[in-house]
Structure formats: C-alpha cells, structure tokens
Design a protein around this motif. Structure first.
Motif, short mmCIF file in Angstrom:
data_model
loop_
_atom_site.label_atom_id
_atom_site.label_comp_id
_atom_site.label_asym_id
_atom_site.label_seq_id
_atom_site.Cartn_x
_atom_site.Cartn_y
_atom_site.Cartn_z
N ALA A 7 -8.27 -2.21 -9.60
CA ALA A 7 -8.21 -0.92 -10.29
C ALA A 7 -6.76 -0.55 -10.64
O ALA A 7 -6.50 0.00 -11.71
N GLU A 8 -5.84 -0.88 -9.73
CA GLU A 8 -4.43 -0.55 -9.99
C GLU A 8 -3.92 -1.26 -11.23
O GLU A 8 -3.18 -0.67 -12.04
N VAL A 9 -4.29 -2.53 -11.40
CA VAL A 9 -3.85 -3.29 -12.57
C VAL A 9 -4.43 -2.69 -13.85
O VAL A 9 -3.72 -2.50 -14.84
N ARG A 42 0.83 -1.20 0.00
CA ARG A 42 0.00 0.00 0.00
C ARG A 42 0.87 1.26 0.00
O ARG A 42 0.62 2.22 -0.73
N GLU A 43 1.92 1.24 0.82
CA GLU A 43 2.78 2.42 0.88
C GLU A 43 3.52 2.63 -0.44
O GLU A 43 3.75 3.77 -0.85
N LEU A 44 3.89 1.56 -1.11
CA LEU A 44 4.51 1.69 -2.42
C LEU A 44 3.57 2.40 -3.39
O LEU A 44 3.97 3.33 -4.10
N TYR A 45 2.30 1.99 -3.41
CA TYR A 45 1.35 2.56 -4.37
C TYR A 45 0.93 3.98 -3.99
O TYR A 45 0.47 4.74 -4.83
N ALA A 57 -11.78 3.24 -13.58
CA ALA A 57 -12.63 4.29 -13.01
C ALA A 57 -14.03 3.81 -12.64
O ALA A 57 -14.61 4.27 -11.66
N TYR A 58 -14.57 2.86 -13.42
CA TYR A 58 -16.00 2.56 -13.27
C TYR A 58 -16.33 1.09 -12.98
O TYR A 58 -17.44 0.80 -12.54
N GLU A 59 -15.42 0.19 -13.21
CA GLU A 59 -15.76 -1.24 -13.12
C GLU A 59 -15.01 -2.00 -12.03
O GLU A 59 -15.29 -3.17 -11.80
N TYR A 110 -6.71 5.25 -7.44
CA TYR A 110 -6.64 4.51 -8.70
C TYR A 110 -8.00 4.05 -9.20
O TYR A 110 -8.13 3.60 -10.34
N SER A 111 -9.01 4.13 -8.37
CA SER A 111 -10.37 3.84 -8.82
C SER A 111 -11.24 5.09 -8.79
O SER A 111 -12.44 5.02 -9.05
N LYS A 112 -10.64 6.23 -8.51
CA LYS A 112 -11.40 7.48 -8.39
C LYS A 112 -10.91 8.53 -9.38
O LYS A 112 -11.26 8.49 -10.56
#
Length: 340
Positions: free
Chosen positions: A265-267, A199-202, A292-294, A303-305
C-alpha cells in the motif's frame, strides 16, 4: 504470594516519572531505576519513592541497559516498566490479584500494552500483548516418563492487565539518531530492527530522516534478504525517490514491488502522490485506489486505510466532483475511527 522487582531505565523523565511510580506503589516490592545520564530532577523524584538508583553509561544499547537493570533485581519476578507507562486503579487491582495467585510454573506474564496509535509509535495497532513480568530465576523441568526431555519453551500467561502508554512526546527522533550511530559503527542490525527502523520512518519520519536512511537501505540490497524484508526496503526507496523527485528511482523499485505478486500500500500511495504532485490526477486516482482497496500496508496501516482516501477526496475535488470528494472524506473518517 510472589515478590516483584520493577526494573526501569530512564533519562530525563521528570515530567512523567512521578505518575508512573505512583501507579507502581503497593504493587511491587522494590524498584530498580537505572539512569543513563539524566540532567533534570529524575533522580530526586526516584529518591522520594525509595528507588534503588544505579548509574549506567549509555552505549547506544537499550538491551545492555535492560540487562544491567535485571542484574540488580532480587525478587521472585521482574516487572519491566517504562517511565511513560501508567497503570490505572482497575488494572492495579488486577495486578494485585495476579500477584496473589500466580501459578509457580508460569515463567512470563504478558499484559496488554495500550494507547499505541495516539502517539505515533512504531506499531500499527492500538493494543498488543507484551511480555512484562518475568520469573527472575527459571528452573528447568524434565517431562515424559520415557524418552524424557527438558521443557525449553517458557510457560507464558496472557493476563487481563492493561498498561496505558502515555508518552509526553514521540521518541522517533531519538531512535533515528541511535540507528544512524549504529550504522556508522558498522554494528550488524537484525532483520527485526531493520523492520522497526522502516516502520518508524513511515510512521514518524520526515523527509530528511528518509534521505539519511537511504544509503543504509540501499546497501541491504547487496545482501540476500527475505522477500518480506525486500518489500520494506522497496517502500523506503520509493519514498526516497518521491522526496527527491527521482522518477527513475520510483519506477525501479515500484515495479519490482508490484512484480512480487501483491503491491504494498505504501508503494501505491507514493506513486499516487508522485502523479498528484505532477497534476496527473487521473493517474494519481488509480494508484490511490489501489492503496485504499487492493493492497495491504507493510509499515503504516494508515496507508491502506484513511490516507489514500483523503488523497482521493482531493483528487475528486480537483476534478470538480465535490460529491465524490465528500464521500471519500466520510470513508476516511470511518476507517480512521475504526483503527482506535
């Protein structure tokens, strides 16, 4: 009324320590300050507040330092404080009230830890309950008139007290060095810590931080890991593939991630970024849309927002659709504001 020992571990905190100690003044009955090697004025400032100061040799183990600080406490309860925390006057009053009327059966008091997103911490939310006040000596009680048993779970109270987290800088660089030292020593790292590392890496890692971490996350695949942990590992390795422009590495772990049922979402974002950098805008749009949406974020909520929406705006700009680009930018701002 209960008595409280505030326990702190510090190193080179001269820029923030005074405001923290000011906010504790009048709330706690003693301050235990464990110094792990300060070379600035940290100890001098602590002496001005009559702190009980102890030296502790740093061994790459925050838990060991915390345990040492707890061993020096002498009051009814122990309050865990960090130098970059502040309690404002409203919450100081709540703290005073709690100290006056805390029920004796309560073992742990949780307080709202706030201001997380502003400083790129390892959390994906702006506030969360954290255990902050602990009964120093916990008695054990039998319950039930027949088939009696001892209460094993602590009694936890969620208070209204808010602790403002106000670091001067991000701690990620320090944390990454600690992780790497632990790995080189061959120390077993718990799943929880692996998740925190990912998490800290991302949230705060640069390209080199990811590449430094790649051998460790790859080695985890030689073990049996949970599906949740596997998705985090895939996120890290897909990012490493993009950094290295290694399409085979991206394909290998992105496909495995998608095949698990619901992609991360990150992938999706990383695959979108790969195609964007190759100027395959139509393909990039598909993956940014999915981010963003799925899908849902595993490690960094952005990364999803807002992040994929910002990239979609750039994609639409490159395609000549300025109206669409502006709409995605508006959506990105709205999503970003809703996070705070």
């Amino acid at each position: 009324m209960i008595t409280i020992s505030a326990c702190m571990i510090v190193k080179n905190e001269e820029r923030v320590l005074q405001r923290c100690l000011d906010s504790l003044a009048g709330l706690v009955d003693e301050i235990i300050l464990v110094d792990t090697g300060s070379t600035d004025r940290t100890k001098e400032i602590a002496e001005e507040y009559s702190c009980k100061i102890y030296d502790f040799e740093w061994v790459d183990d925050f838990a060991a330092a915390r345990n040492f600080s707890f061993s020096k406490a002498g009051m009814d309860y122990i309050y865990v404080a960090d130098a970059d925390e502040v309690i404002d006057e409203t919450n100081r009053e709540r703290f005073r009230s709690l100290k006056q009327c805390l029920l004796p059966e309560i073992d742990i008091v949780q307080m709202l830890y706030t201001n997380q997103l502003q400083y790129n911490t390892t959390y994906n939310f702006n506030e969360e309950y954290r255990p902050k006040l602990f009964k120093r000596l916990r008695p054990f009680y039998w319950v039930d008139p027949i088939h009696e048993t001892v209460i094993l779970q602590p009694v936890i109270y969620d208070s209204e007290i808010e602790i403002l987290h106000m670091p001067e800088s991000n701690h990620a660089s320090r944390d990454f060095k600690v992780f790497q030292r632990l790995i080189k020593k061959g120390i077993t790292i718990s799943d929880k810590l692996i998740g925190m590392y990912a998490r800290e890496l991302y949230i705060a890692g640069d390209d080199q931080d990811f590449l430094d971490a790649e051998p460790f996350f790859t080695s985890l695949l030689e073990q049996e890991v949970s599906s949740d942990l596997l998705k985090l590992i895939q996120c890290i390795l897909v990012r490493c593939g993009r950094i290295k422009k290694d399409s085979e590495l991206i394909l290998k772990y992105a496909l495995k991630n998608v095949a698990m049922g619901k992609a991360s979402a990150e992938v999706c974002y990383e695959v979108g970024e790969y195609f964007y950098q190759k100027e395959d805008i139509a393909e990039a749009v598909i993956w940014f849309m999915n981010a963003a949406y799925e899908t849902e974020a595993e490690l960094n909520i952005h990364y999803s927002k807002d992040l994929p929406l910002e990239r979609l705006a750039l994609c639409y700009e490159k395609s000549g659709n300025t109206e669409g680009a502006e709409e995605f930018r508006k959506q990105a701002v709205i999503r970003s504001n809703n996070l705070t």
